[in-house]
Write a protein that holds these residues in place. Structure first.
Motif, PDB file in Angstrom:
ATOM      1  N   TYR A  94     -22.345  27.598  32.949  1.00 59.51           N
ATOM      2  CA  TYR A  94     -20.915  27.888  32.637  1.00 59.51           C
ATOM      3  C   TYR A  94     -20.626  29.230  32.249  1.00 59.51           C
ATOM      4  CZ  TYR A  94     -16.024  26.123  32.439  1.00 59.51           C
ATOM      5  OH  TYR A  94     -14.730  26.262  32.472  1.00 59.51           O
ATOM      6  N   LEU A  95     -21.381  29.554  31.116  1.00 62.87           N
ATOM      7  CA  LEU A  95     -21.458  30.765  30.645  1.00 62.87           C
ATOM      8  C   LEU A  95     -21.395  31.840  31.687  1.00 62.87           C
ATOM      9  CD1 LEU A  95     -23.445  30.346  27.469  1.00 62.87           C
ATOM     10  CD2 LEU A  95     -20.687  30.667  27.272  1.00 62.87           C
ATOM     11  N   CYS A  96     -22.318  31.623  32.677  1.00 67.36           N
ATOM     12  CA  CYS A  96     -22.646  32.673  33.635  1.00 67.36           C
ATOM     13  C   CYS A  96     -21.520  32.934  34.553  1.00 67.36           C
ATOM     14  CB  CYS A  96     -23.859  32.389  34.512  1.00 67.36           C
ATOM     15  SG  CYS A  96     -25.287  32.714  33.501  1.00 67.36           S
ATOM     16  N   ARG A 156     -17.100  37.845  41.293  1.00 68.21           N
ATOM     17  CA  ARG A 156     -17.999  39.048  40.963  1.00 68.21           C
ATOM     18  C   ARG A 156     -18.021  39.085  39.369  1.00 68.21           C
ATOM     19  NH1 ARG A 156     -15.366  44.545  43.201  1.00 68.21           N
ATOM     20  NH2 ARG A 156     -13.853  43.505  41.816  1.00 68.21           N
ATOM     21  N   PRO A 157     -19.163  39.390  39.063  1.00 70.66           N
ATOM     22  CA  PRO A 157     -19.268  39.549  37.335  1.00 70.66           C
ATOM     23  C   PRO A 157     -18.181  40.245  36.572  1.00 70.66           C
ATOM     24  CG  PRO A 157     -21.540  39.866  38.462  1.00 70.66           C
ATOM     25  CD  PRO A 157     -20.508  39.901  39.568  1.00 70.66           C
ATOM     26  N   GLN A 158     -17.754  41.281  37.007  1.00 68.67           N
ATOM     27  CA  GLN A 158     -16.991  42.308  36.659  1.00 68.67           C
ATOM     28  C   GLN A 158     -15.643  41.499  36.418  1.00 68.67           C
ATOM     29  OE1 GLN A 158     -18.724  43.148  39.145  1.00 68.67           O
ATOM     30  NE2 GLN A 158     -17.611  44.308  40.599  1.00 68.67           N
ATOM     31  N   LEU A 175     -20.750  38.097  27.323  1.00 72.13           N
ATOM     32  CA  LEU A 175     -20.770  39.175  28.498  1.00 72.13           C
ATOM     33  C   LEU A 175     -22.333  39.176  29.168  1.00 72.13           C
ATOM     34  CD1 LEU A 175     -18.471  41.811  27.156  1.00 72.13           C
ATOM     35  CD2 LEU A 175     -18.100  40.200  29.139  1.00 72.13           C
ATOM     36  N   ARG A 176     -23.285  39.030  28.099  1.00 72.46           N
ATOM     37  CA  ARG A 176     -24.756  39.266  28.535  1.00 72.46           C
ATOM     38  C   ARG A 176     -25.060  38.085  29.629  1.00 72.46           C
ATOM     39  NH1 ARG A 176     -28.640  40.588  23.551  1.00 72.46           N
ATOM     40  NH2 ARG A 176     -30.137  40.703  25.383  1.00 72.46           N
ATOM     41  N   TRP A 177     -24.376  36.875  29.388  1.00 76.38           N
ATOM     42  CA  TRP A 177     -24.690  35.766  30.207  1.00 76.38           C
ATOM     43  C   TRP A 177     -23.935  35.984  31.475  1.00 76.38           C
ATOM     44  CZ3 TRP A 177     -28.175  32.401  30.299  1.00 76.38           C
ATOM     45  CH2 TRP A 177     -28.894  31.962  28.971  1.00 76.38           C
ATOM     46  N   ILE A 178     -22.839  36.611  31.573  1.00 77.88           N
ATOM     47  CA  ILE A 178     -21.991  36.811  32.776  1.00 77.88           C
ATOM     48  C   ILE A 178     -22.709  37.881  33.680  1.00 77.88           C
ATOM     49  CG2 ILE A 178     -19.921  37.926  33.679  1.00 77.88           C
ATOM     50  CD1 ILE A 178     -18.223  36.693  31.299  1.00 77.88           C
ATOM     51  N   PHE A 179     -23.322  38.970  33.020  1.00 79.34           N
ATOM     52  CA  PHE A 179     -24.008  40.096  33.596  1.00 79.34           C
ATOM     53  C   PHE A 179     -25.429  39.967  33.841  1.00 79.34           C
ATOM     54  CE2 PHE A 179     -19.991  42.120  32.566  1.00 79.34           C
ATOM     55  CZ  PHE A 179     -19.649  42.822  33.782  1.00 79.34           C
ATOM     56  N   ARG A 180     -26.105  38.550  33.253  1.00 78.29           N
ATOM     57  CA  ARG A 180     -27.655  38.643  33.245  1.00 78.29           C
ATOM     58  C   ARG A 180     -28.046  38.858  34.572  1.00 78.29           C
ATOM     59  NH1 ARG A 180     -31.075  35.545  29.744  1.00 78.29           N
ATOM     60  NH2 ARG A 180     -29.581  35.561  28.203  1.00 78.29           N
ATOM     61  N   ASP A 181     -27.476  37.943  35.485  1.00 80.77           N
ATOM     62  CA  ASP A 181     -28.580  38.192  36.917  1.00 80.77           C
ATOM     63  C   ASP A 181     -28.320  39.836  37.487  1.00 80.77           C
ATOM     64  OD1 ASP A 181     -28.889  35.587  37.070  1.00 80.77           O
ATOM     65  OD2 ASP A 181     -27.624  34.978  38.245  1.00 80.77           O
ATOM     66  N   THR A 182     -27.074  40.586  36.998  1.00 83.07           N
ATOM     67  CA  THR A 182     -27.022  41.862  37.491  1.00 83.07           C
ATOM     68  C   THR A 182     -27.931  42.799  36.582  1.00 83.07           C
ATOM     69  OG1 THR A 182     -24.828  41.504  38.010  1.00 83.07           O
ATOM     70  CG2 THR A 182     -25.765  43.684  37.573  1.00 83.07           C
ATOM     71  N   LEU A 183     -28.341  42.503  35.285  1.00 77.81           N
ATOM     72  CA  LEU A 183     -28.979  43.329  34.338  1.00 77.81           C
ATOM     73  C   LEU A 183     -30.218  43.038  34.318  1.00 77.81           C
ATOM     74  CD1 LEU A 183     -26.287  44.206  31.684  1.00 77.81           C
ATOM     75  CD2 LEU A 183     -26.545  45.449  33.807  1.00 77.81           C
ATOM     76  N   GLN A 184     -30.767  41.639  34.614  1.00 80.71           N
ATOM     77  CA  GLN A 184     -31.871  41.148  34.208  1.00 80.71           C
ATOM     78  C   GLN A 184     -32.227  40.440  35.318  1.00 80.71           C
ATOM     79  OE1 GLN A 184     -34.192  41.394  30.776  1.00 80.71           O
ATOM     80  NE2 GLN A 184     -33.062  42.940  31.125  1.00 80.71           N
ATOM     81  N   TYR A 228     -30.912  51.963  34.082  1.00 79.73           N
ATOM     82  CA  TYR A 228     -29.594  51.728  33.511  1.00 79.73           C
ATOM     83  C   TYR A 228     -29.558  50.459  33.082  1.00 79.73           C
ATOM     84  CZ  TYR A 228     -27.251  49.521  37.163  1.00 79.73           C
ATOM     85  OH  TYR A 228     -26.849  48.608  38.087  1.00 79.73           O
ATOM     86  N   ARG A 229     -30.015  49.354  33.922  1.00 76.96           N
ATOM     87  CA  ARG A 229     -29.761  47.844  33.515  1.00 76.96           C
ATOM     88  C   ARG A 229     -30.573  47.448  32.232  1.00 76.96           C
ATOM     89  NH1 ARG A 229     -31.718  46.078  39.348  1.00 76.96           N
ATOM     90  NH2 ARG A 229     -33.561  47.519  38.748  1.00 76.96           N
ATOM     91  N   VAL A 230     -31.694  48.176  32.000  1.00 76.43           N
ATOM     92  CA  VAL A 230     -32.382  48.064  30.720  1.00 76.43           C
ATOM     93  C   VAL A 230     -31.642  48.525  29.448  1.00 76.43           C
ATOM     94  CG1 VAL A 230     -34.634  48.331  29.783  1.00 76.43           C
ATOM     95  CG2 VAL A 230     -34.447  47.758  32.117  1.00 76.43           C
ATOM     96  N   ARG A 231     -31.154  49.606  29.860  1.00 71.11           N
ATOM     97  CA  ARG A 231     -30.319  50.234  28.573  1.00 71.11           C
ATOM     98  C   ARG A 231     -29.111  49.611  28.194  1.00 71.11           C
ATOM     99  NH1 ARG A 231     -31.598  54.948  31.711  1.00 71.11           N
ATOM    100  NH2 ARG A 231     -29.336  55.229  32.245  1.00 71.11           N
ATOM    101  N   LEU A 232     -28.490  49.167  29.204  1.00 69.14           N
ATOM    102  CA  LEU A 232     -27.298  48.281  29.090  1.00 69.14           C
ATOM    103  C   LEU A 232     -27.430  47.011  28.259  1.00 69.14           C
ATOM    104  CD1 LEU A 232     -25.276  48.603  32.272  1.00 69.14           C
ATOM    105  CD2 LEU A 232     -24.371  49.221  30.022  1.00 69.14           C
ATOM    106  N   TRP A 233     -28.774  46.269  28.805  1.00 67.39           N
ATOM    107  CA  TRP A 233     -28.979  45.107  28.123  1.00 67.39           C
ATOM    108  C   TRP A 233     -29.376  45.194  26.697  1.00 67.39           C
ATOM    109  CZ3 TRP A 233     -28.489  40.299  29.987  1.00 67.39           C
ATOM    110  CH2 TRP A 233     -28.909  39.234  29.131  1.00 67.39           C
TER     111      TRP A 233
END
Length: 302
Positions: free
Chosen positions: A232-234, A247-249, A274-283, A297-302
């Motif tokens: 649900y958080l995602c 979309r996550p955004q 927000l980390r849960w929402i973007f988890r699949d994108t950034l990790q 950039y995904r690692v830096r944002l995470w």
């Protein structure tokens, strides 16, 4: 989740927690008792009539006192009691290991976990009798035990005299929220408990990421209900029966609107959500992704 000692402190010194602003340091940290007070004091009558308050702790007497305290707080501040109180016996995080609660309490001293619920049950029943009101339900949230499903069932049966329902995360403590949840084990637990006289309602949790997943678990296991957390958080929209998600955004913008309307205790809540929402994108879980590669950039944002 509220720590027993924090609830007791808030109930004992309510004037110390009247401010709606938390003192937050540069790292976003704050006093946990103040956080508990914030979460409790922000509750409205509409919130509480559907609320189950989750407590954590490892000492029966302290949990009993916290149980009475939480009922007093809501009765005095809101005018009604929460639907129920839950004891967290499933937390796998480092804080639980440090403080000896959650899944670590069950692993190290399962009889103490039973005693905790026994004392909480007595506290609820005594409060209801004293105030001539309906007793809130008492529940426990656990995980699958490492040993086997049968031992999990036997542990639940030891809790049964004191609780009104059981919630089970279909992973072990070591698995945390990773890997596939063992819904087959959940099914076996439901079946075994259903064979008992006065069967205990079972809520299953773990690996439920959509409305379809929830329906699958309900039909496959015949559990009484499904609990959702990280899914649900995602993406909360995946739990709409007529929606396929977004979309996550878009989800992030929607969440930020709600965070502005209903401010959390700290910006850390927003950051973690927000980390849960973007988890699949950034990790991402593809084999070429390297979470240690800071040129990505995904690692830096995470």
């Amino acid at each position: 989740m509220l720590r027993d000692h924090d609830v007791i402190e808030v109930a004992s010194n309510p004037s110390n927690f009247e401010t709606k602003e938390l003192k937050i340091d540069s790292a976003g940290r704050f006093n946990s008792a103040e956080e508990s007070a914030y979460l409790i004091n922000e509750s409205t009558k509409e919130d509480v009539q559907n609320l189950i308050v989750q407590l954590c702790g490892s000492q029966p007497d302290k949990l009993a006192k916290a149980t009475t305290s939480i009922l007093d707080i809501y009765s005095n501040n809101v005018g009604i009691l929460p639907v129920g109180i839950d004891l967290n016996l499933g937390c796998p995080q480092k804080c639980a290991e440090r403080e000896g609660f959650g899944a670590y309490l069950v692993e190290k001293n399962d009889q103490m976990a039973v005693e905790c619920l026994k004392c909480m049950r007595k506290a609820i029943d005594a409060y209801a009798k004293q105030h001539d009101c309906k007793a809130p339900i008492l529940s426990a949230k656990i995980r699958l035990l490492d040993s086997d499903v049968e031992n999990t069932v036997q542990f639940i049966k030891r809790l049964k005299p004191y609780i009104d329902l059981i919630a089970i995360h279909c992973r072990t403590r070591k698995e945390k929220h990773d890997g596939k949840a063992d819904w087959e084990a959940g099914k076996q637990i439901v079946e075994d408990l259903a064979n008992d006289e006065n069967s205990l309602p079972v809520v299953l949790n773990g690996g439920v990421t959509s409305y379809k997943d929830a329906q699958t678990v309900l039909q496959m296991t015949q559990c009484h209900a499904v609990m959702v957390a990280n899914g649900y958080l995602c993406n909360h929209r995946k739990f709409n029966s007529i929606s396929s998600g977004s979309r996550p955004q878009d989800l992030a913008l929607e969440y930020l609107d709600f965070a502005q309307k209903y401010p959390p205790p700290s910006y850390l809540y927003i950051q973690l959500h927000l980390r849960w929402i973007f988890r699949d994108t950034l990790q991402p879980k593809d084999k070429d992704f390297n979470p240690q590669d800071y040129s990505d950039y995904r690692v830096r944002l995470w």
